[in-house]
Enzyme design. Structure first.
Site, short mmCIF file in Angstrom:
data_model
loop_
_atom_site.label_atom_id
_atom_site.label_comp_id
_atom_site.label_asym_id
_atom_site.label_seq_id
_atom_site.Cartn_x
_atom_site.Cartn_y
_atom_site.Cartn_z
N ILE A 109 -12.44 -15.77 -6.52
CA ILE A 109 -12.13 -15.90 -8.25
C ILE A 109 -11.93 -14.43 -8.59
O ILE A 109 -13.12 -13.64 -8.43
CB ILE A 109 -13.08 -16.45 -8.83
CG1 ILE A 109 -13.53 -18.01 -8.48
CG2 ILE A 109 -12.71 -16.54 -10.45
CD1 ILE A 109 -14.46 -18.46 -8.92
N VAL B 259 0.87 -1.19 -0.01
CA VAL B 259 -0.12 -0.12 -0.02
C VAL B 259 0.80 1.27 -0.04
O VAL B 259 0.56 2.33 -0.65
CB VAL B 259 -1.04 0.02 1.17
CG1 VAL B 259 -1.63 1.41 1.51
CG2 VAL B 259 -1.96 -1.20 1.05
N GLY C 114 -16.53 -15.11 -4.74
CA GLY C 114 -15.46 -15.52 -3.60
C GLY C 114 -14.15 -15.14 -4.06
O GLY C 114 -13.55 -13.71 -4.47
N VAL D 293 -19.25 -11.57 -5.90
CA VAL D 293 -19.78 -12.65 -7.00
C VAL D 293 -19.26 -14.04 -6.76
O VAL D 293 -20.03 -14.94 -6.53
CB VAL D 293 -19.79 -11.97 -8.06
CG1 VAL D 293 -20.16 -12.97 -9.30
CG2 VAL D 293 -20.80 -10.85 -8.42
N ARG E 107 -23.98 -7.68 18.87
CA ARG E 107 -24.14 -7.95 20.26
C ARG E 107 -22.87 -7.77 20.86
O ARG E 107 -22.02 -8.46 20.44
CB ARG E 107 -24.79 -9.33 20.50
CG ARG E 107 -26.27 -9.56 20.02
CD ARG E 107 -26.72 -10.79 20.24
NE ARG E 107 -25.88 -11.83 19.55
CZ ARG E 107 -26.26 -12.31 18.18
NH1 ARG E 107 -27.02 -11.65 17.59
NH2 ARG E 107 -25.31 -13.21 17.75
N LYS F 266 -25.95 -12.10 -8.16
CA LYS F 266 -24.61 -12.11 -8.85
C LYS F 266 -25.03 -11.69 -10.30
O LYS F 266 -23.99 -11.22 -10.95
CB LYS F 266 -24.23 -13.52 -8.59
CG LYS F 266 -23.70 -13.70 -6.90
CD LYS F 266 -23.22 -15.00 -6.69
CE LYS F 266 -22.95 -15.10 -5.11
NZ LYS F 266 -22.48 -16.45 -4.85
#
EC number: 1.1.1.3
Length: 437
Positions: free
Chosen positions: A140, A38, A138, A136, A51, A209
């Site tokens: 991939i 970064v 995971g 959409v 909670r 998706k």
């Protein structure tokens, strides 16, 4: 946004479930690598949970980071990561985060499919990023190629398996001959299906998706409500066996394609030949087949769900938006210039596999063929098998299997309705679309 390399970039997480806890853990474990990529340290400033007081020691996350005040948390971050899902309070929290200058990373397919334009507009108005690779498929890398790598190309079709639960169920039915109920029970036992699997097996998850994929691929606004949706609950072991006889398998497909100056977006089970690249995608894996004008045919394959795989996609987005904040600038926003209309399902071009229980007497085939001809549907193949009389059926009959050539779904559906009215047809036992050939 320039000059931020001298200080940490503050990251807020909304949600600490399977994905959220994996994101927090990986951000901590790979802190040095993230800083190098970064150009500034990434600091988790808080994790919003519903909670307080719940034992979350198993997540490995510092207990001091947990808070129930999500409204305040999103105002103290440079990057907000939303993994709580659902429409509200996710939408309000994302909009509040953007109002306070935070870029947003989300995995919320339902929200994007329902109200993506509102989120895009807010991101543009406040000069921040909105990234959602994990929404959409995971792990991939699929959305960024559609959004960026293929931005100069013309996509013709996106065809894919985008729900791991349904793929596991159908794969189990194909490999073992199990019924839908038995295969679903096994999926639940393995954690692939929720206790209430409705969103998966009825196609809602895949439809959301598909809306996102179509929006990106065709530079048009497509909402979840625009997607024709059918689930897999009516797929039987007999349907799977019939597909096997055709050297095919049944998959729940998301199909997005250009059609007559518009686009067709649909989710439904379909037979595809075993020679098709998607046919070999088993277990709970996802795969998406893309066809573009210049790039040709591309296929993306991998784990479409799970804590670490989904967290991988989330982390990729975090790095991207953090780099933008350090260097100054933004990633791509909404591209909806084409504004292509979504065509009704009746306009979609497809093929049908139809199984009929018919009387065993002369003229049956002629009447059946006439019903197809009346609606302009051409027959590709016909197979007939005699069914002898038994205790339940005193009169012998025949099983007639018809596979059509390509026609509009409206014409095919009307043909099936006509077949049901024929006196020689005892029952239309199965109707399945055929794709990918």
């Amino acid at each position: 946004m320039t000059g931020q390399a001298s200080r940490s970039l503050r990251v807020a997480l909304l949600g600490c479930g399977v994905v959220g806890s994996a994101v927090a853990r990986l951000l901590t474990e790979h802190a040095d690598d993230m800083r190098a990529r970064v150009g500034a340290p990434l600091e988790i400033v808080g994790i919003a949970v519903r909670r307080a007081g719940r034992d979350r020691s198993a997540t490995g996350v510092d207990a001091a980071l947990f808070t129930t005040d999500a409204d305040d948390l999103v105002t103290r971050a440079d990057v907000v990561v939303e993994v709580i899902g659902g429409i509200e309070p996710a939408r309000s929290l994302i909009l509040r985060a953007m109002e306070h200058g935070a870029s947003v990373v989300t995995a919320n397919k339902a929200l994007l499919a329902e109200d993506g334009p509102t989120l895009y507009a807010a991101a543009a108005r406040h000069g921040v990023d909105l990234y959602y690779e994990a929404a959409v498929a995971g792990a991939i890398p699929l959305l960024r190629p559609l959004r960026e790598s293929l931005a100069g190309d013309e996509v013709h079709q996106v065809l894919g398996i985008v729900n791991g639960t349904t793929n596991y169920v159908l794969d189990k039915m194909d490999r073992t001959g199990a019924s839908f109920a038995d295969a679903l029970e096994q999926a639940q036992a393995l954690g692939y299906a929720e206790a209430d699997p409705t969103a998966d097996v009825e196609g809602f998850d895949a439809a959301a998706k598909a809306a996102i994929l179509a929006s990106l691929a065709f530079h048009s606004r497509v909402a979840g409500k625009d997607v024709h949706r059918e689930g897999i609950t009516d797929v039987t072991a007999a349907d799977v066996a019939a597909a096997r006889e055709m050297d095919s398998v049944i998959k729940l497909l998301a199909i997005c394609e250009r059609l007559d100056g518009g686009i067709s977006v649909r989710v439904h089970p379909a037979m595809i030949p075993r020679s098709h690249p998607l046919a070999g995608v088993g277990d709970a894996y996802n795969a998406v087949f893309v066809e573009a004008d210049a790039a040709g045919q591309l296929m993306f394959y991998g784990r479409g769900a799970g804590g670490d795989p989904t967290a991988s996609a989330v982390l990729g987005d975090i790095v991207a938006v953090a780099q933008h904040r350090v260097a100054g600038g933004l990633g791509p926003g909404e591209s909806s210039y084409a504004d292509l209309p979504v065509r009704p399902m009746g306009d979609a071009l497809t093929r049908y596999h139809i199984s009929l229980d018919v009387a065993d007497r002369p003229g049956v085939l002629a009447k059946v063929a006439s019903a197809f001809a009346d609606h302009g549907v051409s027959i590709e193949t016909v197979r007939q098998r005699l069914v002898p009389a038994d205790d339940e059926r005193p009169e012998s009959g025949a099983n007639l299997v018809v596979v059509t050539h390509t026609a509009t779904d409206a014409a095919l559906s009307a043909t099936v309705a006509s077949l049901r009215d024929l006196d020689v047809v005892r029952d239309v036992t199965s109707v399945m679309r055929v794709e990918g050939s």
